[in-house]
Each structure stands twice: as structure tokens, then as C-alpha cells.
Design an enzyme around this catalytic site. Structure first.
Site, PDB file in Angstrom:
ATOM      1  N   ASP A  94      -0.770  11.367  20.515  1.00 17.01           N
ATOM      2  CA  ASP A  94       0.435  11.062  21.299  1.00 17.01           C
ATOM      3  C   ASP A  94       1.544  10.632  20.352  1.00 17.01           C
ATOM      4  OD1 ASP A  94       2.276  10.185  23.182  1.00 17.01           O
ATOM      5  OD2 ASP A  94       1.067   8.494  23.889  1.00 17.01           O
ATOM      6  N   GLY A 120       6.129   2.967  21.926  1.00 19.12           N
ATOM      7  CA  GLY A 120       7.338   2.306  22.447  1.00 19.12           C
ATOM      8  C   GLY A 120       8.435   3.273  22.840  1.00 19.12           C
ATOM      9  N   SER A 176       4.108  13.898  28.736  1.00 17.76           N
ATOM     10  CA  SER A 176       4.517  12.511  28.972  1.00 17.76           C
ATOM     11  C   SER A 176       5.824  12.491  29.748  1.00 17.76           C
ATOM     12  CB  SER A 176       4.708  11.786  27.641  1.00 17.76           C
ATOM     13  OG  SER A 176       5.439  10.599  27.872  1.00 17.76           O
ATOM     14  N   HIS A 220       0.862  12.468  31.724  1.00 18.43           N
ATOM     15  CA  HIS A 220       0.723  11.244  30.921  1.00 18.43           C
ATOM     16  C   HIS A 220       1.779  10.246  31.385  1.00 18.43           C
ATOM     17  CE1 HIS A 220      -0.456   9.143  27.168  1.00 18.43           C
ATOM     18  NE2 HIS A 220       0.831   8.850  27.027  1.00 18.43           N
ATOM     19  N   MET A 265       4.991   0.515  29.916  1.00 18.66           N
ATOM     20  CA  MET A 265       5.419  -0.387  28.839  1.00 18.66           C
ATOM     21  C   MET A 265       5.944  -1.682  29.428  1.00 18.66           C
ATOM     22  SD  MET A 265       7.570   2.198  26.473  1.00 18.66           S
ATOM     23  CE  MET A 265       6.973   3.816  26.025  1.00 18.66           C
ATOM     24  N   ASP A 288       3.331   6.676  30.843  1.00 20.63           N
ATOM     25  CA  ASP A 288       3.459   5.605  29.849  1.00 20.63           C
ATOM     26  C   ASP A 288       3.956   4.323  30.498  1.00 20.63           C
ATOM     27  OD1 ASP A 288       2.840   6.749  27.213  1.00 20.63           O
ATOM     28  OD2 ASP A 288       4.491   8.113  27.643  1.00 20.63           O
ATOM     29  N   HIS A 337      -1.313   5.554  30.262  1.00 20.96           N
ATOM     30  CA  HIS A 337      -1.333   4.936  28.930  1.00 20.96           C
ATOM     31  C   HIS A 337      -0.692   3.560  29.025  1.00 20.96           C
ATOM     32  CE1 HIS A 337       0.270   5.250  24.483  1.00 20.96           C
ATOM     33  NE2 HIS A 337      -0.622   4.284  24.632  1.00 20.96           N
ATOM     34  N   MET A 352       0.658   0.473  27.587  1.00 18.98           N
ATOM     35  CA  MET A 352       1.156  -0.201  26.378  1.00 18.98           C
ATOM     36  C   MET A 352       1.600  -1.586  26.824  1.00 18.98           C
ATOM     37  SD  MET A 352       3.140   3.022  24.705  1.00 18.98           S
ATOM     38  CE  MET A 352       3.253   3.843  26.281  1.00 18.98           C
ATOM     39  N   GLY A 379      10.325  10.774  21.458  1.00 21.01           N
ATOM     40  CA  GLY A 379      11.258  11.424  20.547  1.00 21.01           C
ATOM     41  C   GLY A 379      11.162  11.026  19.086  1.00 21.01           C
ATOM     42  N   MET A 410      -2.609   7.133  18.230  1.00 19.49           N
ATOM     43  CA  MET A 410      -1.143   7.213  18.267  1.00 19.49           C
ATOM     44  C   MET A 410      -0.645   7.852  16.970  1.00 19.49           C
ATOM     45  SD  MET A 410      -0.090   6.175  21.172  1.00 19.49           S
ATOM     46  CE  MET A 410       1.660   6.304  20.792  1.00 19.49           C
TER      47      MET A 410
HETATM   48  C1  DX5 Z   1       5.277   6.610  22.960  1.00 15.33           C
HETATM   49  C2  DX5 Z   1       4.580   7.131  24.183  1.00 15.33           C
HETATM   50  C3  DX5 Z   1       4.509   8.593  24.198  1.00 15.33           C
HETATM   51  C4  DX5 Z   1       5.847   9.298  24.215  1.00 15.33           C
HETATM   52  C5  DX5 Z   1       5.692  10.616  23.539  1.00 15.33           C
HETATM   53  O1  DX5 Z   1       5.135   5.257  22.868  1.00 15.33           O
HETATM   54  O2  DX5 Z   1       3.260   6.647  24.241  1.00 15.33           O
HETATM   55  O3  DX5 Z   1       3.661   9.096  25.221  1.00 15.33           O
HETATM   56  O4  DX5 Z   1       6.364   9.482  25.493  1.00 15.33           O
HETATM   57  O5  DX5 Z   1       6.917  11.234  23.440  1.00 15.33           O
HETATM   58  P1  DX5 Z   1       7.232  12.417  22.409  1.00 15.33           P
HETATM   59  O6  DX5 Z   1       6.289  13.530  22.732  1.00 15.33           O
HETATM   60  O7  DX5 Z   1       8.652  12.731  22.677  1.00 15.33           O
HETATM   61  O8  DX5 Z   1       6.984  11.859  21.034  1.00 15.33           O
HETATM   62 ZN    ZN Z   2       1.835   7.659  25.633  1.00 15.59          ZN
END
Ligand code: DX5
Ligand code: ZN
Length: 213
Positions: free
Chosen positions: A174, A141, A7, A32, A36, A34, A65, A67, A144, A136
Site C-alpha cells: 500500500d 497518512g 483506496s 480499501h 485515520m 483508510d 485499514h 491507521m 499520492g 506499507m
Molecule cells: C496511505 C494509505 C493508502 C493511500 C494510498 O496512508 O494507507 O491506502 O490511500 O494511496 P496512493 O495509492 O495514492 O499512494
Molecule cells: Zn491504506
């Protein structure tokens, strides 16, 4: 086969193209991305213009992805921007079956995602229309966060249901994926691992990807 989808949220976003090229060279199967919107999730990242520019720099599979609220309004534009897989949230969409169909008709892979509070059974009726399901393992969101081990039974339930019905679907996890949690997820039936921090915060991306595998 286990597929790794780093990601980019955890990457140096001011150097996004070189970060993606680096994980491609390091053996990742996909990137990946993301997206948002500050509405479906309490954070913002990037949208289709960024993905469109990035498309010229790398031929790796773009695992997008979404969101976002009302994904049906934007899915086509993400496909035009270069998405190879479009994942949207079951919770954000009024007619998930129609959107899965629409995405597939555009010639790309269609995937649906469920947040931690959504039961696996809620999407069983959609499994034969999905190329991939994303479970998930954190609240969407932010990168880390800590892996939620109580999501593993959902992965297992979806894998069992798919196998029972003879459906060869990918199951992606994820959130909080590192070499230890990756092992648990794969044992439960996942085969596509998204990892942000554990890949991009590591100096040696190839070693980090290999460790997940
Ligand atoms: C969270 C995202 C993830 C995120 C994962 O909402 O969808 O893809 O970047 O990050 P790590 O691997 O750091 O949990
Ligand atoms: Zn994601």
C-alpha cells in the site's frame, strides 16, 4: 491470483458510494477503506458511521485499514459496521496476538500492517494468526506519495518465511502502487495491491485496474 484493492482516499469522497460501485463494476476484488485518526497518523479521514452507510450500497469486500491508535478499542465496531478484512498497525497495538484472535473470532479476516521503519522480522511470530500482512510502501497518512522500493526486501522476507512455514497468507502492499511498482511488488511476493491515485485519478478505472493486474 493478484487482487486489486483501490483506496477510496483518492476518490471523490462526496460521492463515495458511486465511486465504490464503479470500481466494483470495473473488476476490483475489494475496496480499501483508510481510517485515520489524527493521532497514529497526522491526518484524518472517516470512521465507522461512513462505512456502515456505505455497506448498504455495495457488496464488495471491505478492506479496512485502521491507521488509528488503540485499534483494540474499535476493531469490533468496524466489524459491526461492515468490514470484511480488518487491518491494524503492529506499532499501534499493545497485544497484537490478542487482537488478531479477537478479529478472527468475529468471523472476518485479520491482518497486521507494518510501517516502513518496522522490520519484517518483528511480526514473524504473528504470521500463523494472520490472514493477510500489509507492508506499507509509504509512510502512512497520505495518498499520492512515492513508492519506497527499499520495502521490497521486507515483502520478500515475509513471503519466504510464510512459504517456509506452509502458511497461505495474503501479502498486501500500500502506497505509490502503479503498473511499474505493482510489478516489482508482485515479483517480491505481494498478491494484494492497494492503489489510490493510480486508479481514482484515472478517467478509465477499468483500464487502470487492468493495468495493475
Ligand atoms: C496511505 C494509505 C493508502 C493511500 C494510498 O496512508 O494507507 O491506502 O490511500 O494511496 P496512493 O495509492 O495514492 O499512494
Ligand atoms: Zn491504506
Amino acid at each position: 491470483m493478484i487482487k486489486i484493492s483501490p483506496s477510496v482516499l483518492a476518490s471523490d469522497l462526496s460521492n463515495l458510494a458511486s465511486e465504490v460501485v464503479e470500481i466494483e463494476k470495473a473488476g476490483a476484488e475489494m475496496a480499501h477503506l483508510d481510517v485515520m485518526d489524527g493521532a497514529f497518523v497526522p491526518n484524518m479521514s472517516f470512521g465507522m458511521p461512513v462505512i456502515e452507510c456505505l455497506r448498504n450500497k455495495s457488496s464488495i469486500i471491505f478492506d479496512v485499514h485502521l491507521m488509528i491508535a488503540s485499534p483494540e478499542k474499535y476493531a469490533k465496531r468496524f466489524i459491526d459496521a461492515g468490514a470484511d478484512i480488518v487491518t491494524f498497525h503492529y506499532e499501534a497495538c499493545e497485544d497484537s496476538a490478542a487482537l488478531l484472535k479477537q478479529i478472527r473470532e468475529c468471523g472476518v479476516k485479520a491482518a497486521i500492517s507494518i510501517k516502513p521503519k518496522t522490520p519484517a522480522e518483528d511480526i514473524f511470530h504473528l504470521l500463523d494468526m494472520c490472514d493477510m500482512v500489509l507492508v506499507m510502501t509509504v509512510e502512512p497518512g497520505y495518498g499520492g506519495q512515492k513508492f519506497m522500493a527499499d520495502m521490497l526486501p521486507k515483502v520478500r522476507a515475509i513471503r519466504e518465511e510464510a512459504t517456509r512455514r506452509g502458511l497461505d497468507i495474503d501479502i498486501q502492499v500500500d502506497g505509490g502502487i502503479n503498473p511499474e511498482t505493482a510489478k516489482l511488488a508482485v515479483e517480491a511476493g505481494a498478491n494484494v495491491l492497494v492503489a489510490g491515485s493510480s486508479v481514482f485519478k484515472s478517467a478509465d478505472r477499468r483500464a487502470a485496474i487492468d493495468a495493475l493486474r
